[in-house]
Design a protein around this motif. Sequence first.
Motif, PDB file in Angstrom:
ATOM      1  N   ASN A   1     -17.166  -2.431   2.948  1.00  0.00           N
ATOM      2  CA  ASN A   1     -16.268  -1.875   2.728  1.00  0.00           C
ATOM      3  C   ASN A   1     -15.162  -3.095   3.612  1.00  0.00           C
ATOM      4  O   ASN A   1     -14.101  -3.448   2.690  1.00  0.00           O
TER       5      ASN A   1
ATOM      6  N   PRO B   1      -8.953   0.677  -4.962  1.00  0.00           N
ATOM      7  CA  PRO B   1      -7.883   1.020  -4.413  1.00  0.00           C
ATOM      8  C   PRO B   1      -7.154   1.096  -4.930  1.00  0.00           C
ATOM      9  O   PRO B   1      -6.381   0.998  -5.856  1.00  0.00           O
TER      10      PRO B   1
ATOM     11  N   SER C   1      -4.034   0.173  -4.104  1.00  0.00           N
ATOM     12  CA  SER C   1      -3.278  -0.769  -4.443  1.00  0.00           C
ATOM     13  C   SER C   1      -3.068  -1.720  -5.395  1.00  0.00           C
ATOM     14  O   SER C   1      -2.373  -2.064  -6.256  1.00  0.00           O
ATOM     15  N   LYS C   2      -4.226  -1.007  -6.173  1.00  0.00           N
ATOM     16  CA  LYS C   2      -4.054  -0.884  -8.051  1.00  0.00           C
ATOM     17  C   LYS C   2      -4.618   0.341  -8.314  1.00  0.00           C
ATOM     18  O   LYS C   2      -4.623   0.250  -9.776  1.00  0.00           O
TER      19      LYS C   2
ATOM     20  N   HIS D   1     -12.202  -5.242   0.349  1.00  0.00           N
ATOM     21  CA  HIS D   1     -11.008  -5.046   0.927  1.00  0.00           C
ATOM     22  C   HIS D   1     -10.710  -4.570  -0.440  1.00  0.00           C
ATOM     23  O   HIS D   1     -11.202  -3.329   0.016  1.00  0.00           O
ATOM     24  N   ASP D   2      -9.571  -5.077  -0.724  1.00  0.00           N
ATOM     25  CA  ASP D   2      -8.959  -4.299  -2.226  1.00  0.00           C
ATOM     26  C   ASP D   2      -9.252  -4.986  -3.442  1.00  0.00           C
ATOM     27  O   ASP D   2      -8.812  -4.844  -4.343  1.00  0.00           O
TER      28      ASP D   2
ATOM     29  N   THR E   1      -1.176   7.098   2.761  1.00  0.00           N
ATOM     30  CA  THR E   1      -2.960   7.613   2.461  1.00  0.00           C
ATOM     31  C   THR E   1      -3.025   9.004   3.617  1.00  0.00           C
ATOM     32  O   THR E   1      -1.974   8.830   4.892  1.00  0.00           O
TER      33      THR E   1
ATOM     34  N   ARG F   1       0.988  -1.457  -0.260  1.00  0.00           N
ATOM     35  CA  ARG F   1       0.198  -0.134  -0.079  1.00  0.00           C
ATOM     36  C   ARG F   1       1.003   1.386  -0.337  1.00  0.00           C
ATOM     37  O   ARG F   1       2.176   1.459   0.417  1.00  0.00           O
TER      38      ARG F   1
ATOM     39  N   ASP G   1     -13.818   4.871   1.809  1.00  0.00           N
ATOM     40  CA  ASP G   1     -13.577   3.643   0.571  1.00  0.00           C
ATOM     41  C   ASP G   1     -12.859   4.194  -0.139  1.00  0.00           C
ATOM     42  O   ASP G   1     -13.461   4.869  -0.795  1.00  0.00           O
ATOM     43  N   HIS G   2     -11.886   3.420  -0.968  1.00  0.00           N
ATOM     44  CA  HIS G   2     -11.333   3.341  -2.505  1.00  0.00           C
ATOM     45  C   HIS G   2     -12.190   3.261  -3.291  1.00  0.00           C
ATOM     46  O   HIS G   2     -11.793   1.666  -3.570  1.00  0.00           O
TER      47      HIS G   2
ATOM     48  N   ASP H   1     -11.352  -4.440  -6.788  1.00  0.00           N
ATOM     49  CA  ASP H   1     -12.410  -3.275  -8.044  1.00  0.00           C
ATOM     50  C   ASP H   1     -13.484  -3.372  -8.387  1.00  0.00           C
ATOM     51  O   ASP H   1     -13.955  -4.063  -7.130  1.00  0.00           O
TER      52      ASP H   1
END
Length: 124
Positions: free
Chosen positions: A69, A50, A52-53, A73-74, A12, A9, A46-47, A76
């Motif tokens: 959320n 993510p 991470s992506k 998790h992560d 943030t 990650r 939440d994003h 898409d």
Amino acid sequence: MFRQATGKRKKTTIATPNMRKKIFDSLGGRCAYCGCELDFNDFHIDHLIPLSKGGTNGKNRVPSCPLCNLCKHDLDLEDFRKKIEGIFDDISYGKVGLIKKYYNVELKKRSFYFEEVGWDRTEK
């Protein structure tokens, strides 16, 4: 102010009270995914994409209920949609029939609340 997350990650920003209010209000105090009413003192940010992506902050952050959320998790959006739709694949046909009959649930391609209300993700 930044916090260092673990793993892959990125750094943030920690949402200030003003940012939290703006994110909460962006969808009228409703979860971006299921549309349930949120408690201001117990909602998650939440994003959509993510971090991470390749996601960023700004309009990529949405209000979410804790259940959505933590379930997302992560993932898409399309993988999250598949995960939700796949829940019924794991339930026997008889149980799905009972759910449809007694809870008036229509099994269809899931759209998220923010899609249904036509939420504009562009920066303002």
